[in-house]
Design an enzyme around this catalytic site. Structure first.
Site, PDB file in Angstrom:
ATOM      1  CB  SER A  10      -0.717   0.094   1.227  1.00 33.66           C
ATOM      2  OG  SER A  10      -1.939  -0.611   0.883  1.00 33.66           O
ATOM      3  CB  VAL A 145       6.715  -1.431   4.826  1.00 35.76           C
ATOM      4  CG1 VAL A 145       6.807  -1.367   3.211  1.00 35.76           C
ATOM      5  CG2 VAL A 145       7.810  -1.216   5.390  1.00 35.76           C
ATOM      6  CD  GLU A 146       2.694  -4.625   2.242  1.00 35.43           C
ATOM      7  OE1 GLU A 146       2.018  -4.280   1.458  1.00 35.43           O
ATOM      8  OE2 GLU A 146       3.734  -5.156   1.673  1.00 35.43           O
ATOM      9  CB  SER A 147      -1.400  -0.443   5.802  1.00 37.80           C
ATOM     10  OG  SER A 147      -1.208  -1.023   7.052  1.00 37.80           O
TER      11      SER A 147
END
Length: 431
Positions: A10, A145-147
């Protein structure tokens, strides 16, 4: 063919407001390091009648385990969103240097927020680590890192986005599998339709699972009978740990570490995949970057490691182990895996890399990028909010301002631009 993402990052969706969401749990679209400053495909036009396409997919969906009633219910009034085809067809015009990539993903802001999340969710994370053998810091690094710890998870209704991608554009077969998986999730009752919003390519939840990955690896860790990666932090963190465990995570072992390469040593044939024993690396004169021996802790002379030099022989070098490969499986790019690994280290209290990146224009943090954007907004550029996410509009504005200032129009939001903008702002204040 590159793999499409098992997990969609994301952060990248946000970098251009399309992050390059290019990896979807294990499958990659364009490489993460080539973060698009995107060029739209302007010649797209719908090829099919959307409802006819959905009707033609009905048999395949039922064969895959979707009930006829569920399929009819969720496709009856479904409309296409052709903007996802434009995003699928984006072509990168700006390759992000790894020092820019890492400086935006692993900055002090994210490290501090990650430490807060470690403290806030300590009980759950301790149980997750005990159950799956993956350190809490690594799980939280993926989450960050992802969201950005659940703050950026995507806005696209999955059925609409995946339904459109199932009927138009490239990789329709792949997206059809994800479309059907989304319906099976709804059929099982784990999530509601309004909860299934995510990236344009279908990744959703705190740690951005694709629907098919969710079906394989999501777990109900809070014991409520539902696997909820949207509203349940416990389920999301445990599912992430399960992903890494199933990807080969070795409990108690490191992902890798920075090393010093002996002078005049030929390393041209080395790579992450070409693993050799630590004993052989030691015999060649390799040490950790601080000069200490390679073999420490749980490592032995037979432990297998590959050499990774993400910026070439003059930048930082790393020996990486099986756990790095497990992280790589989450989003198949070495730059991504290095960001997760490094953030995990920082959350454990370790410092920055010792060897400097081979550049005279280092990357900027998200706070510094917001500062650059505020300068551009003050100059009247229409770039949206000062959110620290460098996309097309920001790069174009930087180029225009660089031209006005007599600089090379690179469009990079690096330290040199930051300093020039600071000086220009100071001169304006003095007037």
């Amino acid at each position: 063919m590159k793999r499409l993402p098992l997990v969609l990052s994301s952060f990248f969706m946000a970098v251009t407001q399309t992050h390059a969401e290019l990896v979807i749990n294990g499958t990659v679209m364009p490489s993460v390091v080539s973060v698009p400053s995107a060029v739209k495909s302007t010649d797209f036009s719908p090829n099919n009648n959307f409802q006819s396409c959905l009707a033609n997919l009905r048999t395949a969906a039922i064969t895959s385990g979707v009930s006829a009633a569920i399929y009819d219910r969720y496709t009856q009034n479904l409309t296409p969103d052709y903007s996802v085809i434009e995003k699928l067809n984006y072509q990168p015009e700006f390759s992000t240097p790894i020092w820019d990539y890492l400086s935006g993903l692993v900055d002090e802001e994210r490290v501090q927020k990650g430490r807060q999340m470690l403290a806030q969710h300590r009980d759950v994370l301790n149980r997750v680590q005990a159950a799956y053998g993956v350190p809490a810091e690594t799980v939280v690094a993926v989450w960050g890192v992802e969201s950005n710890f659940g703050e950026i998870s995507g806005k696209y209704p999955l059925l609409q986005a995946l339904g459109t991608l199932s009927c138009e554009g490239r990789r329709q077969n792949y997206f059809r599998g994800e479309f059907f998986a989304t319906m099976r999730i709804l059929q099982r009752g784990d999530l509601r339709e309004d909860q299934l919003k995510g990236s344009w390519a279908g990744a959703f939840g705190h740690t951005q699972f694709m629907p098919s990955t969710y079906e394989r690896l999501a777990v109900d860790f809070d014991g409520d009978g539902r696997r909820d990666l949207v509203s349940s932090t416990a389920d999301a963190l445990a599912s992430t740990a399960n992903f890494l465990k199933q990807g080969g995570w070795q409990t108690g072992m490191p992902w890798g570490f920075e090393v010093k390469i002996p002078d005049a040593t030929s390393v041209g044939a080395e790579s992450r995949r070409n693993k050799k024993s630590l004993g052989s690396w030691s015999e060649r004169g390799f040490t950790r970057v601080d000069g200490s021996p390679l073999i420490q802790g749980n490592l032995s002379s037979s432990s297998q490691a590959g050499l990774m030099m993400p910026a070439g022989a003059t930048g930082p070098a790393f020996l990486v182990f099986k756990n790095f490969d497990a992280i790589y499986g989450y989003n198949a790019a070495e730059s991504y895996a290095l960001a997760i690994a490094h953030l995990s280290d920082r959350l454990q209290g370790k410092g920055a890399f010792v060897t400097a990146w081979p550049t005279d224009d280092a990357g900027t943090s998200r706070a510094e990028r917001r500062e650059i954007q505020k300068f551009l907004l003050q100059k009247g550029y229409d770039i949206g909010d000062a959110d620290g996410l460098i996309g097309d509009k920001t790069r174009q504005a930087i180029r225009q301002e660089q031209i006005k200032l007599g600089l090379s129009p690179t469009g990079r939001a690096g330290q040199q631009v930051l300093q020039v903008f600071r000086q220009a702002s100071a001169k304006q204040i003095m007037k």
